[in-house]
Design a protein around this motif. Structure first.
Motif, PDB file in Angstrom:
ATOM      1  N   ARG A 156     -10.308   1.617   7.982  1.00 35.97           N
ATOM      2  CA  ARG A 156      -9.579   1.451   6.700  1.00 35.97           C
ATOM      3  C   ARG A 156      -8.639   2.201   6.497  1.00 35.97           C
ATOM      4  NH1 ARG A 156     -13.303   0.395   2.418  1.00 35.97           N
ATOM      5  NH2 ARG A 156     -11.354   0.748   1.173  1.00 35.97           N
ATOM      6  N   ASP A 157      -7.411   1.873   5.832  1.00 36.03           N
ATOM      7  CA  ASP A 157      -6.218   2.727   5.597  1.00 36.03           C
ATOM      8  C   ASP A 157      -5.750   2.494   3.932  1.00 36.03           C
ATOM      9  OD1 ASP A 157      -3.760   4.077   5.214  1.00 36.03           O
ATOM     10  OD2 ASP A 157      -3.255   3.821   7.349  1.00 36.03           O
ATOM     11  N   SER A 158      -6.065   3.255   3.155  1.00 31.15           N
ATOM     12  CA  SER A 158      -5.821   2.904   1.842  1.00 31.15           C
ATOM     13  C   SER A 158      -4.492   3.149   1.159  1.00 31.15           C
ATOM     14  CB  SER A 158      -6.654   3.888   0.750  1.00 31.15           C
ATOM     15  OG  SER A 158      -6.255   5.237   0.943  1.00 31.15           O
ATOM     16  N   THR A 159      -3.615   3.814   2.305  1.00 29.56           N
ATOM     17  CA  THR A 159      -2.203   3.847   1.814  1.00 29.56           C
ATOM     18  C   THR A 159      -1.482   2.889   1.723  1.00 29.56           C
ATOM     19  OG1 THR A 159      -1.739   4.329   4.357  1.00 29.56           O
ATOM     20  CG2 THR A 159      -2.305   6.365   2.866  1.00 29.56           C
ATOM     21  N   THR A 175      -6.458  -3.431   2.972  1.00 26.41           N
ATOM     22  CA  THR A 175      -6.504  -1.768   3.467  1.00 26.41           C
ATOM     23  C   THR A 175      -7.429  -1.905   4.824  1.00 26.41           C
ATOM     24  OG1 THR A 175      -8.739  -1.318   2.397  1.00 26.41           O
ATOM     25  CG2 THR A 175      -6.442  -0.784   1.471  1.00 26.41           C
ATOM     26  N   LEU A 217      -2.517  -0.322   0.313  1.00 27.66           N
ATOM     27  CA  LEU A 217      -2.685  -0.547  -0.890  1.00 27.66           C
ATOM     28  C   LEU A 217      -1.963   0.199  -2.031  1.00 27.66           C
ATOM     29  CD1 LEU A 217      -4.050  -2.773  -2.972  1.00 27.66           C
ATOM     30  CD2 LEU A 217      -5.944  -1.237  -2.942  1.00 27.66           C
ATOM     31  N   LYS A 218      -1.899   1.641  -1.802  1.00 31.00           N
ATOM     32  CA  LYS A 218      -1.230   2.364  -2.720  1.00 31.00           C
ATOM     33  C   LYS A 218       0.253   2.152  -2.538  1.00 31.00           C
ATOM     34  CE  LYS A 218      -4.620   6.217  -2.257  1.00 31.00           C
ATOM     35  NZ  LYS A 218      -4.926   7.625  -1.574  1.00 31.00           N
ATOM     36  N   MET A 269      -8.643  -4.246  -2.078  1.00 33.02           N
ATOM     37  CA  MET A 269      -8.888  -3.394  -0.934  1.00 33.02           C
ATOM     38  C   MET A 269      -8.814  -4.133   0.343  1.00 33.02           C
ATOM     39  SD  MET A 269     -11.864  -4.214   0.450  1.00 33.02           S
ATOM     40  CE  MET A 269     -12.379  -2.939   1.408  1.00 33.02           C
TER      41      MET A 269
END
Length: 214
Positions: free
Chosen positions: A175-178, A167, A180-181, A164
């Motif tokens: 935070r931007d989880s996209t 992110t 890591l995705k 994480m």
């Protein structure tokens, strides 16, 4: 140094709510906005003073009690300060080898896949290599080989598996989880590679890097 760049992982906050664990931006993303630097000559006998600048421009030194107090308030955790000697620094909270590096071509390709601009600091490399031939992810082919930078030799050992931390925006801690995705989808969660120090020595920004067989 034999453990990686001089002073890397040398100063850390121990998370007293998790005995034996470090406090990182995984638990406290706001820490990413704090800047640290050594002031003075890097000696083997002792570190030069370590200066920490907060997001609001306040400057502390490592031993300042107010710095510890700020980190505790920000993280809502009790912490203690630990400093390792310049000649021997253990692995930190997430490292698997001595150094980690990424290439400019891979970073540019990841930006294309993600669809957004990506600051190299998100990936926290020790080295950012500029390639003559801009081949994204060419470092996948370097596993088991030796990189030579001046007198320094590094053996490329394995991929860096991401978490994480990437992110977290290094400027504002948003935070931007996209991201890591995207790394999971496009790269099986690998980005950058780890290397072990074979021969220590001095390196400079702008030096050529040579790839040789092991």
């Amino acid at each position: 140094m034999e453990y990686g760049l001089y002073g890397d992982r040398s100063h850390a906050f121990l998370d007293e709510t998790r005995p034996g664990k470090f406090l990182t931006i995984t638990q406290c993303p706001e820490m990413v906005k704090y800047k640290a630097r050594f002031l003075g000559e890097e000696l083997l006998e002792h570190y030069p003073p370590l200066e920490i600048t907060t997001p609001d421009g306040k400057v502390y030194f490592w031993e300042d009690a107010e710095l510890q107090h700020r980190i505790e308030q920000m993280s809502n955790r009790k912490v203690s300060l630990v400093k390792y000697p310049p000649t021997h620094v253990p692995f930190g909270a997430i490292e698997e080898e001595h150094v980690q590096f990424v290439t400019d071509a891979s970073l540019e390709k990841m930006q294309e896949l993600w669809g957004k601009m990506s600051d190299a600091r998100r990936f926290r490399p020790n080295f950012l290599f500029t390639l003559y031939e801009k081949i994204p992810f060419i470092e996948d082919n370097w596993l088991g080989k030796i990189l030579k930078i001046g007198e320094v030799e590094l053996e490329v050992k394995r991929h860096c598996e991401r978490c994480m931390i990437i992110t977290v925006d290094p400027e504002d801690a948003s935070r931007d989880s996209t991201l890591l995705k995207t790394v999971v989808k496009e790269r099986n969660n690998y980005f950058g590679v780890y290397a072990t120090v074979i021969k220590p020595g001095e390196v400079e920004v702008g030096q050529q890097v040579f790839l040789i067989e092991s």
